[in-house]
Design a protein around this motif. Structure first.
Motif, PDB file in Angstrom:
ATOM      1  N   GLY A  17       0.795  -1.457   0.087  1.00 28.19           N
ATOM      2  CA  GLY A  17       0.046   0.140   0.192  1.00 28.19           C
ATOM      3  C   GLY A  17       0.818   1.475   0.076  1.00 28.19           C
ATOM      4  O   GLY A  17       2.179   1.345   0.375  1.00 28.19           O
ATOM      5  N   GLY A  47      -0.405   5.827   0.082  1.00 28.51           N
ATOM      6  CA  GLY A  47      -1.103   6.727  -0.274  1.00 28.51           C
ATOM      7  C   GLY A  47      -2.786   6.388   0.299  1.00 28.51           C
ATOM      8  O   GLY A  47      -3.880   6.888  -0.212  1.00 28.51           O
ATOM      9  N   LYS A  83      -4.271   3.809   0.344  1.00 26.91           N
ATOM     10  CA  LYS A  83      -5.135   2.952  -0.734  1.00 26.91           C
ATOM     11  C   LYS A  83      -5.263   1.341  -0.208  1.00 26.91           C
ATOM     12  O   LYS A  83      -4.039   1.005   0.331  1.00 26.91           O
ATOM     13  N   MET A 111      -6.522   0.294   2.520  1.00 28.43           N
ATOM     14  CA  MET A 111      -6.948   0.134   3.830  1.00 28.43           C
ATOM     15  C   MET A 111      -8.172   0.324   4.281  1.00 28.43           C
ATOM     16  O   MET A 111      -8.938   1.333   3.861  1.00 28.43           O
ATOM     17  N   GLU A 137      -3.763  -4.789  11.479  1.00 28.56           N
ATOM     18  CA  GLU A 137      -3.203  -4.145  12.587  1.00 28.56           C
ATOM     19  C   GLU A 137      -4.196  -3.752  13.664  1.00 28.56           C
ATOM     20  O   GLU A 137      -5.423  -3.494  13.430  1.00 28.56           O
ATOM     21  N   LYS A 138      -3.825  -3.565  15.010  1.00 31.89           N
ATOM     22  CA  LYS A 138      -4.646  -2.926  16.050  1.00 31.89           C
ATOM     23  C   LYS A 138      -5.058  -1.357  15.400  1.00 31.89           C
ATOM     24  O   LYS A 138      -3.824  -0.683  14.982  1.00 31.89           O
ATOM     25  N   ILE A 168      -5.329   2.071  16.136  1.00 35.98           N
ATOM     26  CA  ILE A 168      -4.945   3.045  17.111  1.00 35.98           C
ATOM     27  C   ILE A 168      -6.225   4.184  16.981  1.00 35.98           C
ATOM     28  O   ILE A 168      -6.370   4.800  16.069  1.00 35.98           O
ATOM     29  N   GLN A 220      -3.630  15.823   8.963  1.00 36.96           N
ATOM     30  CA  GLN A 220      -3.691  15.197   7.883  1.00 36.96           C
ATOM     31  C   GLN A 220      -5.282  15.252   7.386  1.00 36.96           C
ATOM     32  O   GLN A 220      -5.897  15.391   8.288  1.00 36.96           O
ATOM     33  N   HIS A 254      -5.404  10.877   5.424  1.00 41.52           N
ATOM     34  CA  HIS A 254      -4.166  10.410   5.160  1.00 41.52           C
ATOM     35  C   HIS A 254      -3.097  11.046   4.434  1.00 41.52           C
ATOM     36  O   HIS A 254      -2.154  10.641   4.011  1.00 41.52           O
ATOM     37  N   GLU A 273       8.697   6.283   9.907  1.00 37.60           N
ATOM     38  CA  GLU A 273       7.398   6.700  10.515  1.00 37.60           C
ATOM     39  C   GLU A 273       6.606   5.697  11.394  1.00 37.60           C
ATOM     40  O   GLU A 273       6.740   4.438  11.418  1.00 37.60           O
ATOM     41  N   THR A 298      -4.591  12.743  13.805  1.00 37.00           N
ATOM     42  CA  THR A 298      -5.136  12.533  12.425  1.00 37.00           C
ATOM     43  C   THR A 298      -6.351  12.830  12.165  1.00 37.00           C
ATOM     44  O   THR A 298      -6.581  12.973  11.041  1.00 37.00           O
TER      45      THR A 298
HETATM   46  P1  ADP Z   1      -0.031   4.438   3.081  1.00 33.98           P
HETATM   47  O1  ADP Z   1       1.450   4.014   3.005  1.00 33.98           O
HETATM   48  O2  ADP Z   1      -0.907   4.062   2.455  1.00 33.98           O
HETATM   49  O3  ADP Z   1       0.209   5.908   3.221  1.00 33.98           O
HETATM   50  P2  ADP Z   1       0.439   4.142   6.179  1.00 33.98           P
HETATM   51  O4  ADP Z   1       0.793   3.046   6.822  1.00 33.98           O
HETATM   52  O5  ADP Z   1       1.760   5.239   6.070  1.00 33.98           O
HETATM   53  O6  ADP Z   1      -0.327   3.962   4.825  1.00 33.98           O
HETATM   54  O7  ADP Z   1      -0.547   4.954   7.141  1.00 33.98           O
HETATM   55  C1  ADP Z   1      -1.322   6.164   6.499  1.00 33.98           C
HETATM   56  C2  ADP Z   1      -1.777   6.963   7.647  1.00 33.98           C
HETATM   57  O8  ADP Z   1      -2.937   5.975   8.012  1.00 33.98           O
HETATM   58  C3  ADP Z   1      -1.071   7.040   9.004  1.00 33.98           C
HETATM   59  O9  ADP Z   1      -0.407   8.489   8.669  1.00 33.98           O
HETATM   60  C4  ADP Z   1      -2.322   7.203   9.883  1.00 33.98           C
HETATM   61  O10 ADP Z   1      -3.055   8.247   9.837  1.00 33.98           O
HETATM   62  C5  ADP Z   1      -3.270   6.176   9.488  1.00 33.98           C
HETATM   63  N1  ADP Z   1      -2.943   4.667  10.147  1.00 33.98           N
HETATM   64  C6  ADP Z   1      -2.101   3.753   9.787  1.00 33.98           C
HETATM   65  N2  ADP Z   1      -1.870   2.793  10.257  1.00 33.98           N
HETATM   66  C7  ADP Z   1      -2.853   3.098  11.473  1.00 33.98           C
HETATM   67  C8  ADP Z   1      -3.173   2.226  12.716  1.00 33.98           C
HETATM   68  N3  ADP Z   1      -2.832   1.155  12.862  1.00 33.98           N
HETATM   69  N4  ADP Z   1      -4.165   2.839  13.526  1.00 33.98           N
HETATM   70  C9  ADP Z   1      -4.900   4.037  13.156  1.00 33.98           C
HETATM   71  N5  ADP Z   1      -4.330   4.744  11.956  1.00 33.98           N
HETATM   72  C10 ADP Z   1      -3.577   4.269  11.254  1.00 33.98           C
END
Ligand code: ADP
Length: 645
Positions: A162, A164, A166, A168, A200-201, A203, A231, A234, A274, A440
């Motif tokens: 993944g 951006g 997508k 998710m 994932e859990k 948050i 954000q 995202h 990150e 966020t």
């Molecule tokens: P991508 O690579 O698609 O951008 P990321 O893994 O970097 O995905 O996550 C993008 C955003 O999604 C993070 O900055 C956060 O806001 C949210 N996010 C990611 N993982 C979690 C999580 N486990 N719980 C809550 N929000 C999450």
């Protein structure tokens, strides 16, 4: 050090890299597409090579063409910027196979961090905390839903490939898991050609805190953190350093973890680790988890440069040229606080749609660092990211830096396309954000208030109307008054699609009265105009549009009284001259079909030309006056065929 480098990018990041290269006496080669022939980065570079069509796939993503350009121009190294080819391991291998240096990490390091599941497993082995969850190979739905039960809802399904946001999906209830899983897999397959997911859990009140790392292939250090929690869907909007509420203990723990991550893959160059942080419980050394590593320089690197006083691009060049890390961990400075706001050409009321346009006027205050790839007169094209600039401020404290950001945004002037400037300004003044309460979800929760456009104040309307008296056609009216006897003029403005009528009287050389919005505003010019005591906003007038800048700015189109006269006549079959003058040109003939808004004739009046436009779709029955005729006001000029004709 290199003698010459090629920058395989465009826009602000290409300009940013060229700046540092120039300062270090390194010659630069730009590459450009059809759409960027006259772009700022091309003008700045010592040499420039055209590499193809406007579409990224035909130019900035064409690795072979970029490498050929480097070889042709004698560049020794390629800086990829961010985006485009910056995290493409095959490109890195091709650059190296051509005998050139890639200014960035190895292909192996990029691959190790390329997939979220493998990266998480690697990080776990390196002792870096990862978000609790399942990132194994088994993709069987029953197995995954069992994993979700084990983690506890809510959970987040993420595409391992993944980016951006997508692929998710947040799932709150076990009953929805199967459907959401199928949807995430479909999205992942179509976006990345890889349906694999991890669980994932979720948050609940996440903060996005990332650590800037730097490696030389052997050693690695960190340059502290950035908080990118502000954000929208995202996408980062405003970034800052340090993170609000950061403690020395947590900073040390996060920095350590990030350095472990970099060392685990023998990282060279600038990278970002990150983390997601649970904002609900405050910042605690055991409350952060690895999300992913970006193996490139990030858009938001200027906030780190502001608080450390370092030039990260200079470090990239030095490390790529084979020098060791320029500094020891304990010597990295950290001073004050910095913010970066991303100014985009986008239509906020239309749902943040990317916008295009030609920037007829562009001006920034000297109080902020501005990283921009465009100048006044440049176009924001539909082919690339619609970023106009990054506005970066630094101050001794967070409060000061944020005030400077708000002031810098207020003093930023853009004419020619819609922007997110007032949204950024509203964010910079947001009460919770000002207090450092960032997560966020902040923007989504307060979106209505952050994007509300308050009606313009009478003072601003009065200023726009007064400015319009200088732009509209009846300038003779101004020279006609005697002893400043008030002469009321009617001005019609179109603001956000609404017509607003004002009456303006110049009551003296430095005074005026403006009747607008049910009130009378007194304007005075004493070392600058004021409107009922409110100082005038900075303004720009062009092409019949008055733009007032600042947090309560207004963009007002001055409606031509002649157009309006024609519009008033829209019910009639006769097009009349709205004022006395000379018929300079007749653009239609009997029998022509015309559409609403089409130019019918040009009238010369008051030493200016005015177009008469068709008030509606019609067929011209008869032209009543030949070109060159002097005509009186209300003289019939054209007759349309009636509906029954
Ligand atoms: P991508 O690579 O698609 O951008 P990321 O893994 O970097 O995905 O996550 C993008 C955003 O999604 C993070 O900055 C956060 O806001 C949210 N996010 C990611 N993982 C979690 C999580 N486990 N719980 C809550 N929000 C999450």
């Amino acid at each position: 050090m290199f003698d010459r480098i090629l920058i395989a990018n465009r826009g602000e990041i290409a300009c940013r890299v060229i700046d540092t290269a120039k300062a270090r006496g390194v010659s630069t080669v730009a590459v450009y597409s059809d759409a960027d022939r006259t772009a700022r980065h091309v003008a700045m570079a010592d040499l420039a090579v055209h590499i193809g069509g406007a579409a990224p796939a035909d130019s900035y993503l064409n690795g072979d063409r970029v490498i050929a350009a480097a070889l042709e121009t004698g560049a020794q190294a390629i800086h990829p910027g961010y985006g485009f080819l910056s995290e493409n391991p095959e490109f890195v291998e091709a650059v190296e196979a051509a005998g050139l240096v890639f200014i960035g990490p190895s292909a192996g390091a990029i691959r190790a961090m390329g997939l979220k599941d493998a990266a998480k497993a690697l990080m776990q082995d390196a002792g870096v905390p990862v978000v609790p969850g399942y990132h194994g190979d088994t993709q069987d739905p029953d197995h995954l839903s069992g994993a979700a039960d084990g983690i506890g809802y809510p959970v987040l399904i993420k595409a391992v490939a993944g980016g951006g946001g997508k692929g998710m999906r947040r799932v709150d209830d076990a009953a929805d898991f199967a459907d959401q899983l199928a949807a995430a897999q479909r999205e992942a397959q179509s976006a990345f050609g890889n349906p694999a997911v991890l669980i994932e859990k979720y948050i609940e009140q996440p903060r996005h805190i990332e650590v800037q790392v730097f490696g030389d292939g052997t050693d690695a250090i960190h340059l502290y953190e950035r908080d990118c929690s502000l954000q929208r869907r995202h996408q980062k909007v405003i970034e800052e350093a340090p993170a609000p509420g950061m403690t020395a203990e947590m900073r040390a723990a996060m920095g350590d973890a990030a350095v472990r991550a970099a060392k685990a893959i023998g990282y060279a160059g600038a990278g970002t680790v990150e983390f997601i942080v649970d904002g609900a419980n405050g910042l605690r050394p055991d409350g952060f988890w690895f999300m992913e590593m970006n193996t490139r320089l990030q858009v938001e690197h200027p906030v780190t440069e502001a608080v450390t006083g370092l030039d990260l691009v200079a470090w990239q060049l030095r490390v790529a040229a084979g020098e060791p890390l320029p500094m020891h961990q304990q010597d990295v400075p950290l001073t004050g606080h910095a913010f970066e706001a991303r100014l985009y050409a986008e239509d906020v009321p239309a749902g943040f749609l990317p916008a295009t346009g030609t920037l007829s006027h562009l001006s920034f205050p000297a109080t902020a660092r501005i990283d921009s790839g465009v100048r006044a007169g440049d176009a924001i094209s539909p082919f690339y990211d619609p970023m106009i600039a990054k506005v970066v401020t630094h101050g001794p404290t967070r409060a000061v830096a944020l005030k400077k950001l708000a002031a810098a945004l207020d003093a930023t002037e853009v004419v020619g396309c819609v922007t997110n400037l007032s949204f950024l300004g509203a964010l910079a003044r947001h009460a919770g954000f000002t207090r450092g309460e960032v997560d966020t979800g902040l923007i989504a929760r307060d979106l209505d208030a952050l994007t509300a456009v308050p009606p313009p104040s009478p003072a601003r309307l009065a200023q726009a109307a007064l400015a319009a008296t200088d732009t509209d056609t009846n300038t003779d009216a101004l020279t006609g008054f005697t002893l400043w006897a008030p002469l009321w003029r009617t001005i019609t403005l179109e603001i956000d699609g609404q017509e607003i009528t004002a009456r303006v009287a110049r009551t003296g050389p430095d005074t005026a009265e403006i009747e607008v919005a049910g009130t009378t505003v007194t304007a005075r010019n004493v070392a600058g105009w004021t409107f009922d005591g409110t100082p005038a906003a900075a303004s720009h007038t062009e092409g019949g549009t008055v733009t007032l800048f600042g947090p309560d700015g207004v963009s007002a189109r001055v409606l031509d009284p002649l157009d309006r006269a024609a519009a008033d006549a829209s019910g009639s079959d006769i097009i009349e001259a709205p004022m006395p003058g000379m018929l300079a040109r007749m653009l239609v003939a009997a029998g022509d079909s015309v559409s609403a808004g089409q130019k019918l004739a040009v009238l010369e009046a008051m030493k200016m030309e005015h177009a008469l436009t068709a008030p509606r779709d019609a067929v011209v029955a008869e032209v009543l006056v030949p070109e060159g005729t002097q005509i009186e006001a209300h003289a019939p000029l054209i007759r349309f065929a009636g509906d029954d004709a």
